[in-house]
Scaffold this active site. Structure first.
Site, PDB file in Angstrom:
ATOM      1  N   HIS A  55      -4.884  -8.692   2.377  1.00 41.79           N
ATOM      2  CA  HIS A  55      -6.345  -8.668   2.437  1.00 41.79           C
ATOM      3  C   HIS A  55      -6.825  -9.597   3.547  1.00 41.79           C
ATOM      4  O   HIS A  55      -6.422 -10.758   3.604  1.00 41.79           O
ATOM      5  CB  HIS A  55      -6.951  -9.133   1.112  1.00 41.79           C
ATOM      6  CG  HIS A  55      -6.827  -8.132   0.013  1.00 41.79           C
ATOM      7  ND1 HIS A  55      -6.963  -8.458  -1.326  1.00 41.79           N
ATOM      8  CD2 HIS A  55      -6.576  -6.792   0.037  1.00 41.79           C
ATOM      9  CE1 HIS A  55      -6.806  -7.372  -2.061  1.00 41.79           C
ATOM     10  NE2 HIS A  55      -6.570  -6.354  -1.259  1.00 41.79           N
TER      11      HIS A  55
ATOM     12  N   HIS B 298      -2.153   3.133  -6.186  1.00 41.49           N
ATOM     13  CA  HIS B 298      -3.096   2.024  -6.012  1.00 41.49           C
ATOM     14  C   HIS B 298      -3.250   1.219  -7.301  1.00 41.49           C
ATOM     15  O   HIS B 298      -3.434  -0.006  -7.259  1.00 41.49           O
ATOM     16  CB  HIS B 298      -4.455   2.546  -5.545  1.00 41.49           C
ATOM     17  CG  HIS B 298      -5.230   1.535  -4.762  1.00 41.49           C
ATOM     18  ND1 HIS B 298      -4.741   0.946  -3.609  1.00 41.49           N
ATOM     19  CD2 HIS B 298      -6.448   0.973  -4.965  1.00 41.49           C
ATOM     20  CE1 HIS B 298      -5.628   0.082  -3.147  1.00 41.49           C
ATOM     21  NE2 HIS B 298      -6.666   0.078  -3.947  1.00 41.49           N
TER      22      HIS B 298
ATOM     23  N   LYS C  92      -2.737  -2.873   7.587  1.00 42.19           N
ATOM     24  CA  LYS C  92      -3.958  -2.392   8.243  1.00 42.19           C
ATOM     25  C   LYS C  92      -4.213  -3.177   9.523  1.00 42.19           C
ATOM     26  O   LYS C  92      -4.047  -4.393   9.557  1.00 42.19           O
ATOM     27  CB  LYS C  92      -5.155  -2.544   7.299  1.00 42.19           C
ATOM     28  CG  LYS C  92      -5.223  -1.476   6.219  1.00 42.19           C
ATOM     29  CD  LYS C  92      -6.518  -1.597   5.443  1.00 42.19           C
ATOM     30  CE  LYS C  92      -6.661  -0.467   4.438  1.00 42.19           C
ATOM     31  NZ  LYS C  92      -7.929  -0.569   3.681  1.00 42.19           N
TER      32      LYS C  92
ATOM     33  N   TYR D 184      -9.657  -9.767  -8.750  1.00 44.52           N
ATOM     34  CA  TYR D 184      -8.627  -9.949  -9.778  1.00 44.52           C
ATOM     35  C   TYR D 184      -8.918 -11.145 -10.674  1.00 44.52           C
ATOM     36  O   TYR D 184      -8.436 -11.196 -11.802  1.00 44.52           O
ATOM     37  CB  TYR D 184      -7.244 -10.072  -9.122  1.00 44.52           C
ATOM     38  CG  TYR D 184      -6.886  -8.833  -8.350  1.00 44.52           C
ATOM     39  CD1 TYR D 184      -6.603  -7.640  -9.011  1.00 44.52           C
ATOM     40  CD2 TYR D 184      -6.880  -8.832  -6.955  1.00 44.52           C
ATOM     41  CE1 TYR D 184      -6.313  -6.486  -8.306  1.00 44.52           C
ATOM     42  CE2 TYR D 184      -6.591  -7.686  -6.246  1.00 44.52           C
ATOM     43  CZ  TYR D 184      -6.306  -6.514  -6.927  1.00 44.52           C
ATOM     44  OH  TYR D 184      -6.031  -5.368  -6.226  1.00 44.52           O
TER      45      TYR D 184
ATOM     46  N   ARG E 130       0.865  -1.179   0.000  1.00 46.00           N
ATOM     47  CA  ARG E 130       0.000   0.000   0.000  1.00 46.00           C
ATOM     48  C   ARG E 130       0.902   1.230   0.000  1.00 46.00           C
ATOM     49  O   ARG E 130       2.002   1.199   0.563  1.00 46.00           O
ATOM     50  CB  ARG E 130      -0.901   0.017   1.236  1.00 46.00           C
ATOM     51  CG  ARG E 130      -1.884  -1.145   1.298  1.00 46.00           C
ATOM     52  CD  ARG E 130      -2.761  -1.041   2.542  1.00 46.00           C
ATOM     53  NE  ARG E 130      -3.745  -2.126   2.581  1.00 46.00           N
ATOM     54  CZ  ARG E 130      -3.550  -3.295   3.188  1.00 46.00           C
ATOM     55  NH1 ARG E 130      -2.400  -3.529   3.809  1.00 46.00           N
ATOM     56  NH2 ARG E 130      -4.481  -4.230   3.176  1.00 46.00           N
TER      57      ARG E 130
ATOM     58  N   ARG F 183      -0.475  -1.168  -7.481  1.00 46.45           N
ATOM     59  CA  ARG F 183      -0.766  -2.304  -6.585  1.00 46.45           C
ATOM     60  C   ARG F 183      -1.737  -3.266  -7.258  1.00 46.45           C
ATOM     61  O   ARG F 183      -1.546  -4.491  -7.217  1.00 46.45           O
ATOM     62  CB  ARG F 183      -1.338  -1.760  -5.274  1.00 46.45           C
ATOM     63  CG  ARG F 183      -1.741  -2.800  -4.239  1.00 46.45           C
ATOM     64  CD  ARG F 183      -2.076  -2.082  -2.932  1.00 46.45           C
ATOM     65  NE  ARG F 183      -3.064  -2.779  -2.130  1.00 46.45           N
ATOM     66  CZ  ARG F 183      -2.784  -3.685  -1.197  1.00 46.45           C
ATOM     67  NH1 ARG F 183      -1.529  -4.033  -0.976  1.00 46.45           N
ATOM     68  NH2 ARG F 183      -3.743  -4.250  -0.478  1.00 46.45           N
TER      69      ARG F 183
END
Length: 311
Positions: free
Chosen positions: A277, A251, A176, A286, A145, A254
């Site tokens: 994730h 982004h 995160k 994806y 990120r 990424r």
């Protein structure tokens, strides 16, 4: 404001959210309170009907369903907190259904477009060019990120806490929710970082910074390059290479990293871990990109009705 401050303190202490996430919660709550004030509604005497009117108001201002969902989730969490602290007994958002929306497929760059960007950056031997080349190589090689990229510390990526250390090909970052994950980078990224480390002192001197812990130091308040500054630099690269600046961002790099891995045969679970994730469903977007890619490839099949007619 007093309850909001308490709620934000709880988020910071108990959920270990990033500063950006906390700011997002704060913005949503302040917007909500401004709406209530305009309608002369007390937050402790609000009804589910008031919430529905608020959602209608958001939709009438052309707010995307995804953003509305985020705001609803914020307010629902806020009222759950108020109940837990005995400030109210009723959560007016509890039985509210989230608006449905269609997931947009993320924009990605082709491998050739990525190569074009990297080739352009590799030719710029100014300190700024060498730094940007290292950052783009590192981002595309790792799928970090942008907030993780710019705030990397020397200790994260080097074998010791100085610029003389050896660059690791495998290292860990805190993503995160303070969740640690393993990052793997390729030889090209390693070489670009080694080249950058040779001129890193230029940026330390320019920033007049005594805080030497960051890989990409700057005069910004945080001590490292801002996400916004890096995004602007990427836009300038897009202009110089003839690419659409709207399609070149941290982004999108990424997204491109993940999509190209999938096209190359990588397992979806591995990609999930590399991206950090929490839910595999987030990564599954994806697979839709990959399916679209295959459909386009099949247009060139000799038996496709648009390109070959049987006699």
């Amino acid at each position: 404001m007093e309850f909001i401050a308490q709620f934000l303190e709880m988020l910071l202490a108990e959920r270990a959210l990033s500063k950006n996430s906390i700011l997002s919660y704060k913005r949503d709550l302040l917007d909500f309170q401004h709406y209530l004030a305009a309608q002369k509604i007390s937050e402790l005497n609000i009804t589910t009907g008031n919430i529905r009117k608020w959602i209608e108001y958001l939709a009438s201002n052309n707010l995307h369903a995804r953003s509305i969902n985020r705001k609803i989730s914020t307010i629902k969490s806020y009222y759950a907190f108020l109940i837990s602290e005995n400030h109210t007994k009723f959560n007016p958002v509890l039985n509210i259904d989230l608006p449905k929306y269609q997931n947009k497929l993320p924009i990605i760059l082709s491998i050739d477009q990525i190569k074009l960007i990297l080739e352009y950056c590799s030719k710029d031997n100014t300190p700024e060019g060498i730094r940007l080349n290292a950052m783009i190589n590192l981002l595309y090689a790792s799928g970090l990120r942008v907030s993780e990229l710019v705030s990397l510390k020397l200790a994260d990526i080097l074998t010791n806490n100085t610029s003389k250390g050896t660059v690791r090909k495998i290292f860990s970052v805190l993503g995160k929710g303070n969740k640690e994950r393993v990052i793997v980078i390729n030889d090209q990224a390693v070489l670009s970082i080694i080249k950058y480390l040779e001129i890193r002192d230029f940026f330390i001197n320019k920033a007049k910074s005594k805080n030497l812990i960051y890989l990409f130091p700057s005069s910004a308040v945080a001590g490292y390059m801002t996400r916004q500054n890096f995004a602007i630099l990427l836009k300038s690269v897009a202009l110089y290479t003839g690419l659409n600046p709207e399609h070149v961002s941290p982004h999108i790099l990424r997204h491109s990293f993940a999509s190209h891995l999938l096209e190359g045969g990588a397992d979806l679970r591995v990609i999930q871990e590399l991206l950090g994730h929490a839910d595999i469903s987030t990564t599954q977007i994806y697979t839709h990109l990959h399916t679209n890619h295959l459909k386009k490839a099949l247009l060139h099949h000799p038996l496709n009705k648009n390109s070959f007619i049987l006699s």
